[in-house]
Design a protein around this motif. Structure first.
Motif, PDB file in Angstrom:
ATOM      1  N   ASP A  30     -42.884   5.784 -30.807  1.00 39.26           N
ATOM      2  CA  ASP A  30     -43.699   4.582 -30.503  1.00 39.26           C
ATOM      3  C   ASP A  30     -42.755   3.673 -31.288  1.00 39.26           C
ATOM      4  OD1 ASP A  30     -45.722   6.157 -29.355  1.00 39.26           O
ATOM      5  OD2 ASP A  30     -46.857   6.282 -31.141  1.00 39.26           O
ATOM      6  N   GLU A  31     -42.315   3.746 -32.493  1.00 35.41           N
ATOM      7  CA  GLU A  31     -41.596   2.590 -33.172  1.00 35.41           C
ATOM      8  C   GLU A  31     -40.352   2.356 -32.251  1.00 35.41           C
ATOM      9  OE1 GLU A  31     -42.767   4.288 -37.430  1.00 35.41           O
ATOM     10  OE2 GLU A  31     -40.866   4.811 -36.763  1.00 35.41           O
ATOM     11  N   ARG A  32     -39.603   3.054 -31.736  1.00 31.00           N
ATOM     12  CA  ARG A  32     -38.618   2.722 -30.824  1.00 31.00           C
ATOM     13  C   ARG A  32     -38.914   1.909 -29.817  1.00 31.00           C
ATOM     14  NH1 ARG A  32     -37.054   7.332 -30.568  1.00 31.00           N
ATOM     15  NH2 ARG A  32     -35.478   7.186 -32.287  1.00 31.00           N
ATOM     16  N   ALA A  33     -40.373   2.253 -28.971  1.00 28.24           N
ATOM     17  CA  ALA A  33     -40.947   1.370 -28.097  1.00 28.24           C
ATOM     18  C   ALA A  33     -41.012  -0.043 -28.614  1.00 28.24           C
ATOM     19  CB  ALA A  33     -42.054   2.126 -27.393  1.00 28.24           C
ATOM     20  N   VAL A  34     -41.666  -0.061 -29.649  1.00 27.65           N
ATOM     21  CA  VAL A  34     -41.968  -1.443 -30.201  1.00 27.65           C
ATOM     22  C   VAL A  34     -40.766  -2.269 -30.337  1.00 27.65           C
ATOM     23  CG1 VAL A  34     -42.504  -2.843 -32.175  1.00 27.65           C
ATOM     24  CG2 VAL A  34     -44.174  -0.931 -31.300  1.00 27.65           C
ATOM     25  N   ARG A  35     -39.747  -1.577 -30.792  1.00 27.53           N
ATOM     26  CA  ARG A  35     -38.425  -2.301 -31.208  1.00 27.53           C
ATOM     27  C   ARG A  35     -37.926  -2.757 -29.705  1.00 27.53           C
ATOM     28  NH1 ARG A  35     -33.599   1.818 -31.692  1.00 27.53           N
ATOM     29  NH2 ARG A  35     -34.096   1.922 -29.511  1.00 27.53           N
ATOM     30  N   ASP A  36     -37.898  -1.999 -28.648  1.00 29.87           N
ATOM     31  CA  ASP A  36     -37.306  -2.266 -27.414  1.00 29.87           C
ATOM     32  C   ASP A  36     -38.148  -3.393 -26.659  1.00 29.87           C
ATOM     33  OD1 ASP A  36     -35.404  -0.435 -27.791  1.00 29.87           O
ATOM     34  OD2 ASP A  36     -36.473   1.358 -26.442  1.00 29.87           O
ATOM     35  N   GLU A  37     -39.501  -3.537 -27.023  1.00 31.19           N
ATOM     36  CA  GLU A  37     -40.297  -4.620 -26.362  1.00 31.19           C
ATOM     37  C   GLU A  37     -39.915  -5.901 -27.012  1.00 31.19           C
ATOM     38  OE1 GLU A  37     -42.496  -4.706 -24.208  1.00 31.19           O
ATOM     39  OE2 GLU A  37     -43.052  -2.732 -23.724  1.00 31.19           O
ATOM     40  N   ALA A  38     -39.590  -5.743 -28.193  1.00 29.55           N
ATOM     41  CA  ALA A  38     -39.073  -7.119 -29.148  1.00 29.55           C
ATOM     42  C   ALA A  38     -37.704  -7.443 -28.662  1.00 29.55           C
ATOM     43  CB  ALA A  38     -39.265  -6.840 -30.733  1.00 29.55           C
ATOM     44  N   ARG A  39     -36.894  -6.819 -28.226  1.00 30.83           N
ATOM     45  CA  ARG A  39     -35.384  -6.834 -27.908  1.00 30.83           C
ATOM     46  C   ARG A  39     -35.425  -7.424 -26.429  1.00 30.83           C
ATOM     47  NH1 ARG A  39     -31.783  -1.559 -29.885  1.00 30.83           N
ATOM     48  NH2 ARG A  39     -31.826  -1.996 -31.950  1.00 30.83           N
ATOM     49  N   GLU A  40     -36.347  -6.987 -25.574  1.00 36.21           N
ATOM     50  CA  GLU A  40     -36.339  -7.368 -24.477  1.00 36.21           C
ATOM     51  C   GLU A  40     -36.831  -8.740 -24.418  1.00 36.21           C
ATOM     52  OE1 GLU A  40     -38.851  -4.676 -22.116  1.00 36.21           O
ATOM     53  OE2 GLU A  40     -37.201  -2.952 -22.077  1.00 36.21           O
ATOM     54  N   LEU A  41     -37.880  -9.042 -25.157  1.00 34.46           N
ATOM     55  CA  LEU A  41     -38.395 -10.363 -25.231  1.00 34.46           C
ATOM     56  C   LEU A  41     -37.345 -11.307 -25.820  1.00 34.46           C
ATOM     57  CD1 LEU A  41     -40.735 -12.653 -25.110  1.00 34.46           C
ATOM     58  CD2 LEU A  41     -41.445 -11.669 -27.322  1.00 34.46           C
ATOM     59  N   VAL A  42     -36.699 -11.006 -26.831  1.00 26.86           N
ATOM     60  CA  VAL A  42     -35.688 -11.773 -27.335  1.00 26.86           C
ATOM     61  C   VAL A  42     -34.514 -12.248 -26.227  1.00 26.86           C
ATOM     62  CG1 VAL A  42     -33.763 -11.965 -29.145  1.00 26.86           C
ATOM     63  CG2 VAL A  42     -36.119 -11.317 -29.738  1.00 26.86           C
ATOM     64  N   ASP A  43     -34.184 -11.060 -25.706  1.00 31.06           N
ATOM     65  CA  ASP A  43     -33.094 -11.605 -24.759  1.00 31.06           C
ATOM     66  C   ASP A  43     -33.644 -12.281 -23.588  1.00 31.06           C
ATOM     67  OD1 ASP A  43     -31.448  -9.442 -26.217  1.00 31.06           O
ATOM     68  OD2 ASP A  43     -31.767  -7.832 -24.962  1.00 31.06           O
ATOM     69  N   SER A  44     -34.671 -12.306 -23.184  1.00 25.95           N
ATOM     70  CA  SER A  44     -35.319 -13.116 -22.114  1.00 25.95           C
ATOM     71  C   SER A  44     -35.361 -14.520 -22.527  1.00 25.95           C
ATOM     72  CB  SER A  44     -36.765 -12.651 -21.822  1.00 25.95           C
ATOM     73  OG  SER A  44     -37.647 -12.945 -22.829  1.00 25.95           O
ATOM     74  N   LEU A  45     -35.328 -14.882 -23.788  1.00 29.01           N
ATOM     75  CA  LEU A  45     -35.492 -16.169 -24.323  1.00 29.01           C
ATOM     76  C   LEU A  45     -34.112 -16.827 -24.802  1.00 29.01           C
ATOM     77  CD1 LEU A  45     -38.426 -15.694 -26.844  1.00 29.01           C
ATOM     78  CD2 LEU A  45     -38.362 -16.747 -24.557  1.00 29.01           C
ATOM     79  N   ARG A  46     -32.988 -16.009 -24.712  1.00 33.20           N
ATOM     80  CA  ARG A  46     -31.781 -16.564 -25.174  1.00 33.20           C
ATOM     81  C   ARG A  46     -31.209 -17.647 -23.959  1.00 33.20           C
ATOM     82  NH1 ARG A  46     -29.580 -13.528 -29.591  1.00 33.20           N
ATOM     83  NH2 ARG A  46     -30.399 -11.724 -29.765  1.00 33.20           N
TER      84      ARG A  46
END
Length: 378
Positions: free
Chosen positions: A14-30
Motif C-alpha cells: 500500500d505504501e509503495r502504491a502511494v509512492r508510485d502515484e505521487a511519482r507519476e503525478l510529479v513526472d506528469s507535471l515536469r
C-alpha cells in the motif's frame, strides 16, 4: 531513485502504491522550472484527490504512506508539497479531529477528494513564531461571531473555497478558536503576495477579515493553542519527509550531470573533491530519511511528541538547504538555470527552513525538552 540503504524495500504494498502515484503525478507535471518562472500553481487538486494523495493517513493509510507521499511530491517542488500539506494536515486533519459531525459531513470528503480547497489562516503580519500573540478577534454576536483581523502567508488562499481562521474570542476566557469560513463570505479579502523569490508556484496571500459574520456551526470543537499547534505538528511531520525529497532530487540531478560532464578528459564525477561532496550529501539525505522513518514508527504507535517532530523538521530542512546548495555548486554555472532543479530547490529550501517553525524555534523546542529549561518563558 537514489536509496543508498534500500530503505524503500521496507515499504508495504500500500505504501509503495502511494509512492508510485505521487511519482507519476510529479513526472506528469515536469518541467517544474517553467511553473516556477511563471509563478503558477498547477490545477491538480482533483487529480491529487483521485490518486489518494491528500492526507492518505486520513483515508486509512499508514503514517509512513503519508510521509512517502510528501517526499515524492516535494521531489517535484516544495510548493506542490506545501499545498498538499495545508490541505491535509492543516485543514482536513482539524476537521476530522475537532469538527462536529455536520462539519465533517460538509467538508471532509470534499477536502480529501480535492473538490474543495482549504487554507489555514494563523500567521499575521506582526505575529509569526509566537502565534498565541495573534491580534485577530472573534466577537460574540447573536447566534454567531464577527471576525476581524489580518492573516499573512496563507498558502492556498487565492484558490481556496474555505479558510480555517484562528482568532481570539474577545469575550469570556479569551481562548483561541478555529472557524471554518467560506472564502466568498462578505468581508473576506484575499490579496496575493507578489515578488516571491522562493516557493514561487505556491499560491500565497494576505487575508483580511473585515466584520466577517460566521454562524455558531462554523466553530471547531477545540479551545486554546492546542488546536492550531496540533495541526502544525501534523504539517511539520510531513515536512520532515518532504524536504528529503527535494534534497534527493537535487542530488540525483547533480549526479547525472557530473557523470556526463567532462573536464580535463574525464567526467566531473571522477574527481575526488566532487566525490566527497556526493558522499556527504548521500549521508545527509539518508540520515534525514532514517529520522523521518522513526517518526513514522512513533506516530503509528501514538508515541510521537512535538519535540520529536521538531528534530525531524529542523534536521530535514537543514539537510535540504545544504544538499541543494552543494548540488548547485557541483553543476557550476549551469546550476543556476531554471532548466535544472537544484537552484529552484535551493531557493525553495529557504522558505521550508523558515516556515512551520523556524530552525531557531525548533532548536528551542528541543532545547527545552533536553534541559528542562524553556527558553520561551521570561
Amino acid at each position: 531513485m537514489f536509496d543508498y540503504l534500500s530503505l524503500d524495500d521496507e515499504l508495504t504494498d500500500d505504501e509503495r502504491a502511494v509512492r508510485d502515484e505521487a511519482r507519476e503525478l510529479v513526472d506528469s507535471l515536469r518541467p517544474f522550472g517553467e511553473l516556477f518562472l511563471e509563478g503558477e500553481f498547477p490545477d491538480v487538486f482533483d487529480e491529487l484527490g483521485d490518486r489518494g494523495l491528500l492526507a492518505p493517513h486520513l483515508r486509512g493509510g499508514s503514517p509512513r504512506a503519508y510521509g512517502v507521499a510528501m517526499r515524492e511530491l516535494e521531489a517535484g517542488d516544495s510548493g506542490l508539497r506545501s499545498a498538499v500539506s495545508v490541505q491535509g494536515a492543516l485543514v482536513a486533519y482539524p476537521v476530522a479531529r475537532y469538527g462536529t459531525d455536520a462539519q465533517r459531513d460538509e467538508y471532509l470528503d470534499d477536502l480529501l477528494d480535492g473538490e474543495t480547497v482549504g487554507c489555514f489562516a494563523l500567521t499575521e503580519p506582526d505575529v509569526g513564531s509566537a502565534p498565541h500573540e495573534m491580534g485577530a478577534t472573534a466577537h460574540r454576536e447573536g447566534d454567531g461571531y464577527v471576525l476581524n483581523g489580518t492573516k499573512r502567508w496563507v498558502t492556498n488562499s487565492p484558490i481556496a473555497d474555505v479558510a480555517l481562521v484562528w482568532a481570539r474570542d474577545d469575550g469570556g476566557d479569551g481562548d483561541v478558536r478555529g472557524f471554518l469560513v467560506p472564502t466568498d463570505t462578505d468581508g473576506v479579502h484575499v490579496e496575493p503576495i507578489d515578488g516571491l523569490l522562493s516557493l514561487r508556484i505556491s499560491e500565497s496571500a494576505e487575508v483580511t477579515l473585515d466584520d466577517v459574520h460566521v454562524p455558531d456551526d462554523a466553530v471547531l470543537d477545540v479551545r486554546g493553542m492546542r488546536g492550531p499547534l496540533s495541526c502544525l505538528n501534523q504539517a511539520r511531520y510531513g515536512i520532515a519527509w518532504g524536504a528529503v525529497g527535494a534534497a534527493r532530487d537535487a542530488f540525483e540531478h547533480a549526479l547525472d550531470y557530473a557523470k556526463g560532464r567532462e573536464q580535463w578528459g574525464r567526467a566531473v564525477a571522477g574527481f575526488q573533491l566532487q566525490q566527497e561532496k556526493f558522499a556527504d550529501c548521500a549521508t545527509r539525505i539518508t540520515t534525514a530519511e532514517l529520522i523521518a522513518r522513526r517518526l513514522a514508527d512513533l506516530k503509528e504507535s501514538d508515541e510521537l511528541e512535538p519535540h520529536h517532530v521538531s528534530m525531524g523538521k529542523r534536521h530535514s530542512a537543514e539537510v535540504a538547504r545544504n544538499v541543494t546548495r552543494t548540488a548547485r555548486e557541483i553543476m557550476g554555472g549551469n546550476g543556476v538555470l531554471a532548466d535544472h532543479p537544484p537552484m529552484r530547490h535551493m531557493l525553495n529550501a529557504e522558505t521550508v527552513y523558515t516556515y512551520e517553525g523556524t530552525h531557531d524555534v525548533h532548536s528551542l523546542i528541543m532545547g527545552a525538552e533536553i534541559t528542562g529549561e524553556p527558553a520561551f518563558e521570561g
